[in-house]
Motif scaffolding. Structure first.
Motif, mmCIF file in Angstrom:
data_model
loop_
_atom_site.group_PDB
_atom_site.id
_atom_site.type_symbol
_atom_site.label_atom_id
_atom_site.label_comp_id
_atom_site.label_asym_id
_atom_site.label_seq_id
_atom_site.Cartn_x
_atom_site.Cartn_y
_atom_site.Cartn_z
ATOM 1 N N GLY A 1 -0.705 7.208 3.421
ATOM 2 C CA GLY A 1 -1.058 8.620 3.331
ATOM 3 C C GLY A 1 -1.361 9.204 4.688
ATOM 4 O O GLY A 1 -1.514 8.467 5.666
ATOM 5 N N PRO A 2 -1.458 10.534 4.754
ATOM 6 C CA PRO A 2 -1.781 11.163 6.034
ATOM 7 C C PRO A 2 -3.221 10.864 6.433
ATOM 8 O O PRO A 2 -4.017 10.408 5.621
ATOM 9 C CB PRO A 2 -1.596 12.655 5.763
ATOM 10 C CG PRO A 2 -1.714 12.807 4.282
ATOM 11 C CD PRO A 2 -1.316 11.507 3.663
ATOM 12 N N ARG A 3 -3.532 11.143 7.668
ATOM 13 C CA ARG A 3 -4.909 10.918 8.124
ATOM 14 C C ARG A 3 -5.829 11.991 7.539
ATOM 15 O O ARG A 3 -5.374 12.996 7.001
ATOM 16 C CB ARG A 3 -4.952 10.904 9.643
ATOM 17 C CG ARG A 3 -4.490 12.192 10.288
ATOM 18 C CD ARG A 3 -4.660 12.112 11.806
ATOM 19 N NE ARG A 3 -4.601 13.439 12.379
ATOM 20 C CZ ARG A 3 -3.512 13.922 12.976
ATOM 21 N NH1 ARG A 3 -2.419 13.195 13.074
ATOM 22 N NH2 ARG A 3 -3.523 15.145 13.473
ATOM 23 N N LEU B 1 -9.448 3.706 0.262
ATOM 24 C CA LEU B 1 -8.654 4.080 1.432
ATOM 25 C C LEU B 1 -8.991 3.179 2.607
ATOM 26 O O LEU B 1 -10.152 2.845 2.819
ATOM 27 C CB LEU B 1 -8.979 5.518 1.863
ATOM 28 C CG LEU B 1 -8.541 6.663 0.966
ATOM 29 C CD1 LEU B 1 -8.857 7.995 1.647
ATOM 30 C CD2 LEU B 1 -7.053 6.581 0.652
ATOM 31 N N VAL B 2 -7.965 2.814 3.340
ATOM 32 C CA VAL B 2 -8.185 2.128 4.608
ATOM 33 C C VAL B 2 -7.716 3.072 5.699
ATOM 34 O O VAL B 2 -6.584 3.572 5.651
ATOM 35 C CB VAL B 2 -7.376 0.807 4.681
ATOM 36 C CG1 VAL B 2 -7.621 0.114 6.005
ATOM 37 C CG2 VAL B 2 -7.721 -0.098 3.516
ATOM 38 N N HIS B 3 -8.604 3.375 6.631
ATOM 39 C CA HIS B 3 -8.236 4.282 7.718
ATOM 40 C C HIS B 3 -7.670 3.449 8.857
ATOM 41 O O HIS B 3 -8.391 2.661 9.470
ATOM 42 C CB HIS B 3 -9.445 5.097 8.163
ATOM 43 C CG HIS B 3 -10.077 5.842 7.022
ATOM 44 N ND1 HIS B 3 -9.506 6.971 6.491
ATOM 45 C CD2 HIS B 3 -11.174 5.592 6.283
ATOM 46 C CE1 HIS B 3 -10.252 7.392 5.479
ATOM 47 N NE2 HIS B 3 -11.270 6.573 5.328
ATOM 48 N N HIS C 1 0.829 -1.208 0.000
ATOM 49 C CA HIS C 1 0.000 0.000 0.000
ATOM 50 C C HIS C 1 0.863 1.256 0.000
ATOM 51 O O HIS C 1 1.952 1.271 0.568
ATOM 52 C CB HIS C 1 -0.884 0.054 1.253
ATOM 53 C CG HIS C 1 -2.106 -0.811 1.191
ATOM 54 N ND1 HIS C 1 -2.135 -2.064 1.733
ATOM 55 C CD2 HIS C 1 -3.332 -0.599 0.653
ATOM 56 C CE1 HIS C 1 -3.344 -2.594 1.532
ATOM 57 N NE2 HIS C 1 -4.077 -1.731 0.871
ATOM 58 N N PHE C 2 0.348 2.303 -0.606
ATOM 59 C CA PHE C 2 0.877 3.635 -0.320
ATOM 60 C C PHE C 2 0.329 4.033 1.044
ATOM 61 O O PHE C 2 -0.775 3.653 1.425
ATOM 62 C CB PHE C 2 0.389 4.662 -1.342
ATOM 63 C CG PHE C 2 1.002 4.513 -2.704
ATOM 64 C CD1 PHE C 2 2.228 5.095 -2.989
ATOM 65 C CD2 PHE C 2 0.347 3.803 -3.704
ATOM 66 C CE1 PHE C 2 2.790 4.959 -4.255
ATOM 67 C CE2 PHE C 2 0.903 3.661 -4.968
ATOM 68 C CZ PHE C 2 2.140 4.247 -5.234
ATOM 69 N N TYR D 1 -3.378 7.161 10.207
ATOM 70 C CA TYR D 1 -2.928 7.372 8.830
ATOM 71 C C TYR D 1 -3.810 6.535 7.918
ATOM 72 O O TYR D 1 -4.685 5.799 8.389
ATOM 73 C CB TYR D 1 -1.445 7.017 8.664
ATOM 74 C CG TYR D 1 -1.061 5.602 8.990
ATOM 75 C CD1 TYR D 1 -1.000 4.632 7.990
ATOM 76 C CD2 TYR D 1 -0.737 5.224 10.295
ATOM 77 C CE1 TYR D 1 -0.639 3.328 8.277
ATOM 78 C CE2 TYR D 1 -0.371 3.915 10.594
ATOM 79 C CZ TYR D 1 -0.324 2.973 9.587
ATOM 80 O OH TYR D 1 0.034 1.688 9.866
ATOM 81 N N THR D 2 -3.597 6.676 6.620
ATOM 82 C CA THR D 2 -4.417 5.927 5.667
ATOM 83 C C THR D 2 -3.523 5.035 4.822
ATOM 84 O O THR D 2 -2.348 5.351 4.598
ATOM 85 C CB THR D 2 -5.189 6.869 4.722
ATOM 86 O OG1 THR D 2 -4.271 7.796 4.151
ATOM 87 C CG2 THR D 2 -6.272 7.632 5.441
ATOM 88 N N LEU D 3 -4.093 3.930 4.373
ATOM 89 C CA LEU D 3 -3.422 3.091 3.390
ATOM 90 C C LEU D 3 -4.192 3.232 2.086
ATOM 91 O O LEU D 3 -5.430 3.247 2.083
ATOM 92 C CB LEU D 3 -3.407 1.626 3.844
ATOM 93 C CG LEU D 3 -2.547 1.341 5.078
ATOM 94 C CD1 LEU D 3 -2.626 -0.134 5.455
ATOM 95 C CD2 LEU D 3 -1.091 1.750 4.831
ATOM 96 N N ILE D 4 -3.448 3.362 0.997
ATOM 97 C CA ILE D 4 -4.086 3.678 -0.273
ATOM 98 C C ILE D 4 -3.857 2.536 -1.266
ATOM 99 O O ILE D 4 -2.718 2.143 -1.511
ATOM 100 C CB ILE D 4 -3.507 4.989 -0.871
ATOM 101 C CG1 ILE D 4 -3.431 6.080 0.210
ATOM 102 C CG2 ILE D 4 -4.347 5.445 -2.053
ATOM 103 C CD1 ILE D 4 -2.637 7.303 -0.192
#
Lengths: 96, 440, 469
Positions: free
Chosen positions: A92-94, C125-127, A89-90, C137-140
Motif C-alpha cells: 500500500g501507499p505510505r 500494517l508494516v511501515h 503481502h499487499f 510504503y506499507t505492507l498489509i
C-alpha cells in the motif's frame, strides 16, 4: 436557516476531501450548482410529518441472522487480482 | 452452444450489449435451464469473468467466486453467456452513465434501452436463441429498461433472491431479478434463483417456490388498485391510455378495478435518492486501487493515492453520487437527510401496506414516457434524470415485487404496464401478467 | 491540577472464527493474508454475517460490567480511509450499540462504563523504510482484519495514571474469568486514552498496548500537559500517537483534521434482538467473577481477605491452582499462606509466571504434606520450595533423594546423649544458670543431625534430657 445549509464551493471541496475524491475546478463548479438544485428538491422531505416514526433500515425488518462460530477456511489466492504485492503481502501507499 | 456465443457477439456489435462475453460453452446441461443462455448484468459476479459493474475502477477484476444466482443457474445447466452493459454501478436510467458501451434500443437505435439494466433488456428483446437475463434493480433498473425495450422484467421482493456476489449499489434496496420475452420465462428464472442463502443475512428464509405454477390464465376476482398519483403531471397521455387499456383488459377478464391514493409517491423520490446515495457512497469507498481493479503507480501518501485512483476510476455520475451521498450522512446534515429519508421510507411502506389491505395488485405505467432519444437525454440535467424514476422508486423503496409487462406502443415505442404486489406476492404478479399475455 | 481520564479499551474476543466470516482467528505461524476470504477483504459482492459466539461473549462482558444490554441493536458503517481497512469503512456500532451504562468497582470506587459495543479489527500494517510518518510504503497483512473486538468505553472517572492501570488490570481479570479473552495474546487488549487536566482540552492518545504502557503514556501526557499549562500554553484538542520505545506521545492529527465518519446503519446486516431468555441463559453460563471469588475464599475457606485478594487478583491460573490444591490438601489456610508467602516469592525470583513454571498442585501439596506429617521442618520447606519451583521435582522424592527427612527420635536421642557426654563443661554451665549454654548444646546437636530437625523441638528435647540426667 444558518450558514451550514449553504451549498458552496467550500463545502463541495470539503466533501471531496472526506470522500477521497480529487475533483477538478470545473467539477467543483459544476457539482456545486447541481448540488444546490438537487438538495433543494430533496428538502421536500421536510413537508412529511415523521414525528414518532421509526426509520426503516430495510423494507422488511429481519432480525437475528447469525452464523455459528466455526473456522471454515476459504480456498483462494487473495493476491490474484492485485499488482501491488510483495511476497504474500499487499503493498500500500505510505501514510504521510 | 458455441453458435450462441458467436451470435451474441454479432448482436453486441449492433446493439452494445456486452461488457464481457464467455469464451466457450462450459455449461453442464441437465437441469431446468438446459440449452438456455443466461446473460448476467455486469454488476453480478461471475467467477473468472471480468466483472466491472460498468466502471473503470474495476478494470480487470476477475471475481474469485460466483454470485449465488449465477451458481444456481449453472447448477440448472445454463450457459453463462456474458456480462451485460449498464450504467456504472447502476447509477442511471438510460445506461449512458458508463465509460464502456451504451446499449441501444432494439426498436429504435437512436433511443435509449433504459437503465440501468439496459444491456439485459436489449438482449432479451433481440436474442433469437433461448435466453434469459439476470438483471438487478435498486430504484427501477429492471422495470425501466424492460418497459423501454418491450420485454418482461420481474423485480422480486427485497430478500427473495440472494445478493451474495452483487456489486453493491445500495444494499437495503438492491434486488437481483429477471427478464424474459414472456412471463413464463421470467417465472422460470425466478424459480431457479430465489430462496435462502447462508451468505446473505438479508435474504428471506421463505423456501423457494415454483413460480410457473402461477401461470394459470385466470384473474377472476383479482382486486386491482390504480393509484391516482401514478397518472399525474408528466405522464405522457399516450402512455396513460395504453396502461388503462391493459387495466381494462384485466377487468374484462373478471378482475375488479378501483382507484386509490398513495400519498407519499412524490416524496419517495427524495427519500430514495438520499438513502441510495448514502449507502452507495460507502460502498464505493472500497474502490481504492490496492486489492483489485484499477491500479496506478503507488505514489504519494494514501490520501493522494486513493483520491487519484478514485478520480480516474469513477465517471461523472459516480462522482456526483459519492459527493451527494457523503454529504447526506455528514455530521450536521445526517439527521435532516439520511435519517429523515429513512423515516419517510417508513411512510412510503405504510402507504403500500394500507393499499394492499384493499387490493391484490397495483397497476400503473412503468415509466412516464417511452424511451427517449439520446439527443434528448444529453440535454437533461441530473435532477431531470432522477425525476424519470418517479414511478418506480416508491415500490423499490418499499421492497415490494413488481413486474413490467409490455402493454402497447406509443409512437412505435413499447409502453410498460407496471404491476406491484405486497411483499412476497410475486405469484399474483405472474398470474395477472400472464393473463394479459394470453388474452390481452 | 487534577487529571481526568477516560479509556476506550479494545479487547480481542476469543473465538474460532472472525466476526463476519469463517476465517480462523488463529494466525500464529500463518503466512501473511493466509487467513482471509472475500468477506474480510471486502471484495465486491461479498457480505458479512455475524458470529453468534462473538455476540454472546460481548453480552457476557456487558453483564459482567453491569450494563443494560439493549433489547435490539444494530451494526453501523464508520467511514474513513486507511490502508488497513479493506472496505474503507469499519463495521462497528454507533447510535444503537449492544449495551450502555454500567460500572466497575475499583477498591470500592465506582468507575462508570459508558458503553460496550462490537466491531471488527483492521489489518496489520508494516511501515517499510521508516516509521508511521516517514515510510516509503506499507505492507498489509489482513489476517487480523475482521477479528472480533469489543470496545469498552469508560466515563471520565479515572483520576490518575495509576488508577487507569488498576482499572485495566481488574477489567482484564474479569474478562479472563469470563473466558472471552486470552491475556497471553499479543495485542489482545489495546487502549485509547482520553486525558485532560481539569478545565483543559481533551487529548486522545491512540493505540497503547499493555497495562504498564498505559500508565507510562498517561504519565508522560499528564506531565506534558502540566508543563504546557505552567508555561501558559493552551493544550489543543488533538489525537496523539504513543511510542512505547521512546515513551513519548506525538501529534497524529489535530481537531480540524478529524475524520467525518458519516455513520450509516450497516445495510448488509440485520437487527439483533436480545430477549430476556437469551440474556438469562448467558448469565447462567457466566462463571464466578473475581470479587465473588475473593469473598468465597474468605467465607468458605477462612482465607484472610488480603491473601484471598492476592490469589484472585494475580490471575485465573493462580485461583484455579489454589482451588485444586485445596481439593487435594484440605487445609485452605495453609495452602493460601504458602502460596502467597512463599510460592509467589519464588516464582517472582525465578521471573516466571505460574503457567510457564513446572509447579503443579499435586507436587505443591506434597510439600505441605511433608511439613504436616513432620517429615521436614517449615524452615527446610522454605528452602526446598526454591529448588522445587526451579525444577518441579516432587518434593517427596527430593527429600528422599537428598536424605533430608527430619532426624527420627532414635537418631535424635543418640545425638543428644553424645553431645551431652562430649560437652560436660557446657552442661555444668547450664546447670549453673547460664542459658546461653543451652543454645551452644542445641547448635552441636543440630550439626550432628545436619539440621534435619525443628530447633524449637530439639531444644525442648535437650532440656528434657538435662533435667532427667
Amino acid at each position: 436557516m444558518s450558514d451550514q445549509w449553504t451549498i458552496d464551493r467550500g463545502l463541495v471541496e470539503r466533501i471531496s476531501k472526506v470522500a477521497r475524491l480529487e475533483l477538478t475546478q470545473d467539477e467543483v463548479e459544476k457539482f456545486t450548482g447541481q448540488l444546490k438544485v438537487i438538495l433543494e428538491a430533496f428538502r421536500e422531505l421536510d413537508d412529511v410529518d415523521t414525528e414518532g416514526v421509526e426509520p426503516s433500515f430495510h423494507p422488511q425488518e429481519l432480525s437475528n441472522v447469525l452464523r455459528e462460530d466455526e473456522a471454515t477456511p476459504w480456498n483462494w489466492d487473495p493476491l490474484e487480482n492485485t499488482e501491488h504485492r510483495e511476497g504474500r503481502h499487499f503493498k500500500g501507499p505510505r501514510i504521510q | 452452444m458455441t453458435g450462441v456465443i458467436e451470435r451474441a457477439r454479432t448482436l453486441d456489435e449492433e446493439y452494445g450489449i456486452f461488457n464481457a462475453l464467455a469464451e466457450s460453452d462450459d455449461s453442464t446441461g441437465g437441469g431446468r435451464l438446459e440449452g438456455v443462455a443466461v446473460s448476467v448484468k455486469d454488476n453480478i459476479c461471475v467467477m473468472g469473468m471480468e466483472t466491472r459493474a460498468g466502471s473503470r475502477v474495476l478494470e480487470g477484476y476477475r471475481p474469485p467466486f460466483d454470485a449465488t444466482v449465477v451458481k444456481k443457474c449453472r447448477e440448472e445447466g445454463a450457459l453463462i453467456l456474458g456480462k451485460t452493459t449498464q450504467d456504472e454501478f447502476g447509477f442511471g436510467t438510460f445506461s449512458v452513465n458508463t465509460p464502456f458501451k451504451v446499449p441501444l434500443n432494439p426498436h429504435d437505435r437512436e433511443r435509449s434501452a433504459g437503465g440501468s439494466s439496459g444491456g439485459a433488456a436489449c438482449l432479451t428483446s433481440v436474442a433469437d436463441f433461448p435466453h434469459l437475463a439476470l438483471a438487478e434493480s435498486t430504484g427501477g433498473s429492471i422495470s425501466c429498461p424492460a418497459s423501454f425495450c418491450g420485454v418482461v422484467g420481474l423485480t422480486p421482493t427485497y430478500g427473495r433472491t440472494s445478493r451474495w456476489g452483487l456489486v453493491d449499489y445500495a444494499n437495503s434496496l438492491d434486488k437481483i431479478g429477471v427478464m424474459g420475452k414472456t412471463v413464463a420465462d421470467a417465472a422460470l428464472l425466478l424459480s431457479v434463483i430465489s430462496g435462502p442463502d447462508e451468505y446473505d443475512s438479508t435474504v428471506s428464509q421463505a423456501q423457494p417456490e415454483d413460480f410457473t405454477e402461477y401461470l394459470q390464465n385466470d384473474v377472476e376476482g383479482l382486486r386491482v388498485g390504480v393509484p391516482r398519483e401514478y397518472f399525474g403531471e408528466g405522464v405522457d397521455t399516450g402512455v396513460s391510455e395504453a396502461v388503462w387499456g391493459a387495466i381494462k383488459g384485466l377487468e374484462s377478464q373478471g378482475a375488479t378495478v378501483k382507484e386509490l391514493s398513495l400519498p407519499h409517491t412524490g416524496v419517495s423520490l427524495a427519500s430514495y435518492y438520499i438513502i441510495a446515495m448514502a449507502e452507495a457512497s460507502t460502498n464505493l469507498a472500497k474502490f481504492s486501487g490496492l486489492r483489485y481493479g484499477l491500479h496506478l503507480p503507488l505514489e504519494g501518501s494514501f490520501d493522494d493515492y486513493f483520491s487519484r485512483v478514485r478520480a480516474r476510476g469513477f465517471s461523472e455520475e459516480a462522482k456526483r453520487r459519492v459527493i451527494l451521498g457523503t454529504f447526506t450522512r455528514m455530521a450536521g446534515y445526517r439527521d435532516a437527510y439520511y435519517l429523515k429519508a429513512l423515516r419517510v421510507r417508513t411512510r412510503v411502506i405504510e402507504d403500500f401496506k394500507r393499499a394492499f389491505e384493499e387490493v391484490d395488485v397495483l397497476a400503473a405505467p412503468t415509466m412516464p414516457v417511452v424511451a427517449p432519444r439520446f439527443d434528448e437525454i444529453s440535454g437533461m440535467e441530473p435532477i431531470q434524470h432522477y425525476m424519470m424514476d418517479v414511478l418506480t422508486v416508491a415500490p423499490n423503496l418499499a421492497g415490494i415485487p413488481m413486474i413490467s409487462f409490455p402493454c402497447g406502443r406509443v409512437h412505435g415505442m413499447p409502453v410498460g404496464l407496471h404491476l406491484m404486489a405486497d411483499h412476497m406476492g410475486e405469484g399474483k404478479l405472474i398470474r395477472a401478467a400472464h393473463a394479459l399475455e394470453v388474452r390481452g | 491540577m487534577k487529571a481526568v481520564i477516560g479509556l476506550e479499551v479494545h479487547v480481542q474476543l476469543e473465538t474460532e472464527s472472525k466476526l463476519f466470516c469463517g476465517c480462523s482467528t488463529d494466525s500464529e505461524g500463518a503466512e501473511p493474508n493466509g487467513n482471509t476470504c472475500p468477506i474480510c477483504l471486502g471484495f465486491p459482492g461479498a457480505k458479512p454475517k455475524v458470529n453468534r459466539r462473538a455476540v454472546e461473549h460481548a453480552v457476557k462482558i456487558a453483564r459482567a460490567l453491569e450494563c443494560d444490554v439493549r433489547p435490539r441493536f444494530y451494526f453501523s458503517r464508520k467511514s474513513y480511509f486507511y490502508p488497513d481497512m479493506p472496505k474503507n469503512f469499519q463495521i462497528t456500532q454507533y447510535e444503537m450499540p449492544l449495551a450502555l451504562g454500567g460500572r466497575l468497582l475499583l477498591d470500592g470506587r465506582s468507575i462508570g462504563i459508558t458503553r460496550v459495543h462490537m466491531e471488527e479489527d483492521p489489518a496489520r500494517l508494516v511501515h517499510v523504510g521508516g516509521g508511521i510518518s516517514s515510510s516509503l510504503y506499507t505492507l498489509i497483512d489482513h489476517n487480523r482484519s475482521g477479528v472480533p473486538l469489543v470496545e469498552i468505553v469508560t466515563d471520565p472517572d479515572l483520576a490518575s495514571s495509576r488508577e487507569a492501570r488498576m482499572f485495566l488490570e481488574k477489567l482484564g481479570l474479569i474478562l479472563e474469568h469470563l473466558g472471552v479473552y486470552d491475556p497471553g495474546r499479543e495485542g489482545g487488549l489495546r487502549v485509547d486514552a482520553n486525558v485532560s487536566l481539569e478545565g483543559g482540552q481533551r487529548v486522545e492518545v491512540k493505540n497503547i498496548t499493555g497495562f504498564r504502557a498505559v500508565e507510562d503514556a498517561l504519565n508522560y501526557e499528564i506531565i506534558r500537559q502540566e508543563s504546557m499549562a505552567n508555561m501558559g500554553i493552551a493544550v489543543e484538542r488533538e489525537t496523539r500517537h504513543y511510542d512505547a520505545e521512546t515513551n513519548t506521545t506525538s501529534t497524529l492529527r489535530r481537531k480540524e483534521q478529524e475524520e467525518d465518519y458519516g455513520y450509516i446503519t450497516e445495510p448488509d446486516l440485520v437487527r439483533i434482538d436480545v430477549d430476556d431468555a437469551w440474556i438469562s441463559r448467558l448469565e447462567s453460563e457466566m462463571p464466578e467473577l473475581p470479587d465473588a471469588r475473593i469473598q468465597r475464599y474468605v467465607d468458605e475457606h477462612g482465607v484472610p481477605l488480603f491473601q484471598a485478594g492476592i490469589i484472585v487478583n494475580t490471575g485465573l491460573d493462580l485461583s484455579r491452582f489454589f482451588e485444586e490444591c485445596v481439593g487435594l490438601f484440605p487445609e485452605p489456610g495453609m495452602v493460601a499462606n504458602w502460596i502467597v508467602t512463599f510460592l509467589l516469592k519464588s516464582l517472582n525470583y525465578e521471573g516466571i509466571g505460574l503457567r510457564e513454571s513446572k509447579v503443579r498442585p499435586g507436587t505443591f501439596v506434597e510439600l505441605l504434606g511433608l511439613i504436616g506429617e513432620g517429615t521436614i521442618t517449615e524452615r527446610l520447606a522454605r528452602e526446598l520450595i526454591k529448588e522445587y519451583v526451579g525444577t518441579g521435582e516432587s518434593p517427596r522424592s527430593l527429600v528422599e533423594r537428598r536424605g533430608l527427612a527430619s532426624a527420627g527420635r532414635e537418631e535424635l536421642g543418640e545425638a543428644i546423649d553424645e553431645v551431652l557426654s562430649d560437652n560436660r563443661k557446657a552442661v555444668a554451665d547450664y546447670r549453673a544458670g547460664q542459658t546461653r549454654a543451652l543454645d551452644f548444646l542445641l547448635g552441636q546437636v543440630l550439626r550432628r543431625i545436619r539440621a534435619r530437625g525443628d530447633p524449637v523441638e530439639v531444644k525442648r528435647l535437650i532440656r528434657d534430657a538435662l533435667d532427667s540426667e
